[in-house]
Design a protein around this motif. Structure first.
Motif, PDB file in Angstrom:
ATOM      1  N   THR A 161      48.687 -27.246  -7.560  1.00 13.62           N
ATOM      2  CA  THR A 161      48.484 -26.122  -8.479  1.00 13.62           C
ATOM      3  C   THR A 161      49.803 -25.668  -9.063  1.00 13.62           C
ATOM      4  N   LYS A 162      50.830 -25.604  -8.244  1.00 16.81           N
ATOM      5  CA  LYS A 162      52.157 -25.208  -8.722  1.00 16.81           C
ATOM      6  C   LYS A 162      52.670 -26.190  -9.761  1.00 16.81           C
ATOM      7  N   GLN A 163      52.454 -27.499  -9.523  1.00 16.80           N
ATOM      8  CA  GLN A 163      52.905 -28.517 -10.482  1.00 16.80           C
ATOM      9  C   GLN A 163      52.104 -28.416 -11.781  1.00 16.80           C
ATOM     10  N   ALA A 164      50.804 -28.178 -11.675  1.00 14.63           N
ATOM     11  CA  ALA A 164      49.959 -28.037 -12.863  1.00 14.63           C
ATOM     12  C   ALA A 164      50.421 -26.861 -13.714  1.00 14.63           C
ATOM     13  N   GLN A 165      50.723 -25.754 -13.054  1.00 12.76           N
ATOM     14  CA  GLN A 165      51.173 -24.566 -13.780  1.00 12.76           C
ATOM     15  C   GLN A 165      52.528 -24.798 -14.435  1.00 12.76           C
ATOM     16  N   ALA A 166      53.366 -25.580 -13.780  1.00 12.00           N
ATOM     17  CA  ALA A 166      54.688 -25.882 -14.357  1.00 12.00           C
ATOM     18  C   ALA A 166      54.533 -26.708 -15.631  1.00 12.00           C
ATOM     19  N   TYR A 167      53.658 -27.710 -15.589  1.00 11.79           N
ATOM     20  CA  TYR A 167      53.408 -28.510 -16.794  1.00 11.79           C
ATOM     21  C   TYR A 167      52.831 -27.629 -17.907  1.00 11.79           C
ATOM     22  N   TYR A 168      51.913 -26.743 -17.530  1.00 12.74           N
ATOM     23  CA  TYR A 168      51.289 -25.873 -18.532  1.00 12.74           C
ATOM     24  C   TYR A 168      52.338 -24.953 -19.166  1.00 12.74           C
ATOM     25  N   ALA A 169      53.212 -24.383 -18.341  1.00 13.24           N
ATOM     26  CA  ALA A 169      54.243 -23.473 -18.844  1.00 13.24           C
ATOM     27  C   ALA A 169      55.188 -24.176 -19.815  1.00 13.24           C
ATOM     28  N   LYS A 170      55.400 -25.472 -19.610  1.00 14.61           N
ATOM     29  CA  LYS A 170      56.289 -26.237 -20.498  1.00 14.61           C
ATOM     30  C   LYS A 170      55.569 -26.764 -21.736  1.00 14.61           C
ATOM     31  N   GLY A 171      54.268 -26.496 -21.838  1.00 17.55           N
ATOM     32  CA  GLY A 171      53.518 -26.972 -22.988  1.00 17.55           C
ATOM     33  C   GLY A 171      53.082 -28.419 -22.878  1.00 17.55           C
ATOM     34  N   GLU A 172      53.171 -29.008 -21.697  1.00 21.69           N
ATOM     35  CA  GLU A 172      52.737 -30.388 -21.491  1.00 21.69           C
ATOM     36  C   GLU A 172      51.267 -30.357 -21.054  1.00 21.69           C
ATOM     37  N   TYR A 173      50.397 -30.084 -22.040  1.00 24.86           N
ATOM     38  CA  TYR A 173      49.009 -29.779 -21.742  1.00 24.86           C
ATOM     39  C   TYR A 173      48.220 -30.979 -21.232  1.00 24.86           C
ATOM     40  N   GLU A 174      48.531 -32.164 -21.712  1.00 24.52           N
ATOM     41  CA  GLU A 174      47.821 -33.354 -21.222  1.00 24.52           C
ATOM     42  C   GLU A 174      48.078 -33.556 -19.734  1.00 24.52           C
ATOM     43  N   LYS A 175      49.340 -33.439 -19.316  1.00 23.48           N
ATOM     44  CA  LYS A 175      49.671 -33.604 -17.899  1.00 23.48           C
ATOM     45  C   LYS A 175      49.059 -32.480 -17.070  1.00 23.48           C
ATOM     46  N   ALA A 176      49.177 -31.270 -17.579  1.00 26.15           N
ATOM     47  CA  ALA A 176      48.614 -30.130 -16.851  1.00 26.15           C
ATOM     48  C   ALA A 176      47.106 -30.290 -16.699  1.00 26.15           C
ATOM     49  N   LEU A 177      46.455 -30.745 -17.759  1.00 23.95           N
ATOM     50  CA  LEU A 177      45.004 -30.920 -17.723  1.00 23.95           C
ATOM     51  C   LEU A 177      44.595 -31.895 -16.632  1.00 23.95           C
ATOM     52  N   GLY A 178      45.309 -33.010 -16.524  1.00 24.90           N
ATOM     53  CA  GLY A 178      44.990 -33.989 -15.486  1.00 24.90           C
ATOM     54  C   GLY A 178      45.046 -33.377 -14.099  1.00 24.90           C
ATOM     55  N   TYR A 179      46.059 -32.546 -13.869  1.00 29.72           N
ATOM     56  CA  TYR A 179      46.192 -31.888 -12.570  1.00 29.72           C
ATOM     57  C   TYR A 179      45.063 -30.878 -12.332  1.00 29.72           C
ATOM     58  N   PHE A 180      44.798 -30.039 -13.323  1.00 27.06           N
ATOM     59  CA  PHE A 180      43.763 -29.021 -13.147  1.00 27.06           C
ATOM     60  C   PHE A 180      42.391 -29.651 -12.914  1.00 27.06           C
ATOM     61  N   LEU A 181      42.094 -30.736 -13.633  1.00 24.70           N
ATOM     62  CA  LEU A 181      40.808 -31.418 -13.413  1.00 24.70           C
ATOM     63  C   LEU A 181      40.748 -32.039 -12.028  1.00 24.70           C
ATOM     64  N   TYR A 182      41.868 -32.585 -11.572  1.00 22.71           N
ATOM     65  CA  TYR A 182      41.917 -33.178 -10.236  1.00 22.71           C
ATOM     66  C   TYR A 182      41.668 -32.105  -9.172  1.00 22.71           C
ATOM     67  N   ILE A 183      42.340 -30.955  -9.332  1.00 18.03           N
ATOM     68  CA  ILE A 183      42.177 -29.862  -8.369  1.00 18.03           C
ATOM     69  C   ILE A 183      40.729 -29.376  -8.364  1.00 18.03           C
ATOM     70  N   LYS A 184      40.162 -29.253  -9.546  1.00 20.81           N
ATOM     71  CA  LYS A 184      38.777 -28.786  -9.660  1.00 20.81           C
ATOM     72  C   LYS A 184      37.822 -29.727  -8.942  1.00 20.81           C
ATOM     73  N   ASP A 185      38.049 -31.045  -9.101  1.00 21.30           N
ATOM     74  CA  ASP A 185      37.142 -32.040  -8.519  1.00 21.30           C
ATOM     75  C   ASP A 185      37.346 -32.224  -7.022  1.00 21.30           C
ATOM     76  N   HIS A 186      38.598 -32.102  -6.547  1.00 20.63           N
ATOM     77  CA  HIS A 186      38.903 -32.425  -5.154  1.00 20.63           C
ATOM     78  C   HIS A 186      38.992 -31.206  -4.239  1.00 20.63           C
ATOM     79  N   PHE A 187      39.090 -30.012  -4.809  1.00 21.97           N
ATOM     80  CA  PHE A 187      39.133 -28.792  -3.996  1.00 21.97           C
ATOM     81  C   PHE A 187      38.134 -27.774  -4.561  1.00 21.97           C
ATOM     82  N   PRO A 188      36.843 -28.132  -4.604  1.00 28.47           N
ATOM     83  CA  PRO A 188      35.847 -27.279  -5.271  1.00 28.47           C
ATOM     84  C   PRO A 188      35.667 -25.914  -4.613  1.00 28.47           C
ATOM     85  N   ARG A 189      36.059 -25.790  -3.338  1.00 27.71           N
ATOM     86  CA  ARG A 189      35.941 -24.507  -2.652  1.00 27.71           C
ATOM     87  C   ARG A 189      37.306 -23.956  -2.262  1.00 27.71           C
TER      88      ARG A 189
END
Length: 367
Positions: free
Chosen positions: A42-70
């Motif tokens: 999550t920290k890495q995803a937020q770092a990518y998002y803050a830098k405007g690297e939305y494609e990379k951030a998106l991959g992380y956020f989708l991974y977190i959503k799928d692998h940590f649903p709770r």
């Protein structure tokens, strides 16, 4: 040879495979594996998002959503997946993520913002070449939900109210343009049906005085002077500073009306057009190109935005330059910014000194 039963089974399996592939489309961007704990990812995803690297951030956020649903980041990952899609202008997918977040976390502090962004996504997704009025109406519904469901969130409520007016401006403009096309064809009843709907449902939009003026002029064509007079009165009384007021006053005078309200002609800052460049005197009078050039006409003038009747089927594209003529007089030029299904929109890039572009002016595509 396959039996009919076998063929039906194969067909069903094929359809299921196709549906499965389609359904997992958005999650195909999810990395197969990422190392780290939920908090680290999550920290890495937020770092990518803050830098405007939305494609990379998106991959992380989708991974977190799928692998940590709770997990503790289940809501955040959905919301920011929507934010990444939104930043990438993939509004349909953004809307899906905002909807998911809203449905799973209706009481989250970010729920009101997600609902607002859902409405904005519907709005932006409807503004392509094939503008869909259904999507625009859905945008209004989603934005109104912000006001109804989250009344205590003053910031989001105010944003939703402002955006609703913007969406309604687009809906009203569409109705006006369709009404104008009917009027040009001499179908005054059909034109008035559109105008009556506009003037009843979009009363806070900027195009109201123009719509009322056209409504009255249509009634004149239909020999209904009383209804025409009523429409012209509304223009003069409710919109005294509108550019349509003087024309409405002249109609009322011809109809024998008295005590007509005086116009207020002081322009507001938004009505003052400052062209990007001004042609030299030698450029202000020219003979329009003869034959072989695509020509159309101005349908609507809204400040620096000019709507014309030419569309993509006529061979025009965004970025093209068109000259505007009143008779033989070159009065200005526009650059196309949006080519839509039934009309196109351009912005004024130059005006001749003292000139203005008006409805029915002729437009010519530059060679």
């Amino acid at each position: 040879m396959f039996t009919n039963y076998q063929k039906s089974v194969f067909l069903s399996v094929g359809l299921l495979i196709m549906i499965g592939v389609t359904a997992c489309g958005p999650s195909m961007e999810t990395p197969k594996t990422l190392d780290g704990t939920e908090a680290e990812l999550t920290k890495q995803a937020q770092a990518y998002y803050a830098k405007g690297e939305y494609e990379k951030a998106l991959g992380y956020f989708l991974y977190i959503k799928d692998h940590f649903p709770r997990g503790s980041s289940a809501g955040l990952s959905r919301f920011y997946a929507g934010e990444c899609y939104f930043a990438l202008k993939r509004y349909e997918e953004a809307a899906a993520e905002y909807t998911s977040f809203r449905d799973f976390f209706p009481n989250d502090p970010m729920a009101a913002e997600a609902q607002y962004k859902l409405g904005v996504s519907r709005f932006k997704d409807a503004l392509g070449p094939e503008r869909d009025q259904t999507d625009l109406n859905e945008a209004v519904v989603e934005l109104q939900t912000v006001i109804d469901k989250y009344p205590d969130n003053a910031e989001m409520v105010e944003k939703a109210k402002t955006k609703i007016l913007e969406v309604q401006d687009k809906l009203a403009e569409h109705e006006y343009l369709v009404a104008r096309f009917y009027r040009i064809d001499g179908r005054y009843e059909a034109s008035n049906a559109r105008l009556r709907y506009l003037t009843e449902h979009y009363t806070q939009t900027d195009i109201m005085p123009d719509a009322l003026l056209m409504l009255g002029e249509n009634y004149l064509k239909l020999k209904n002077q009383e209804f025409a007079k009523e429409a012209f009165w509304r223009v003069t009384q409710e919109y005294p500073s509108s550019k349509s007021t003087e024309t409405a006053r002249k109609h009322l005078e011809k109809l024998g009306a008295t005590n007509i309200p005086a116009p207020v002609l002081t322009p507001t800052p938004s009505e003052i057009v400052e062209p990007a460049s001004t042609p030299t005197p030698d450029e202000t009078v020219a003979t329009p190109p003869a034959g072989g050039f695509r020509e159309g006409y101005v349908v609507l003038v809204r400040e620096q935005k000019i709507s014309i009747n030419l569309i993509r089927a006529d061979g025009i594209r965004e970025g093209m330059l068109l000259d505007v003529y009143q008779g033989e007089q070159l009065v200005g030029s526009i650059r196309l910014t949006d080519v839509q299904d039934g009309f196109s929109v351009g912005e004024i890039i130059s005006l001749a000194p003292g000139a203005s572009i008006a409805e029915d002016d002729r437009v010519v595509v530059r060679p």
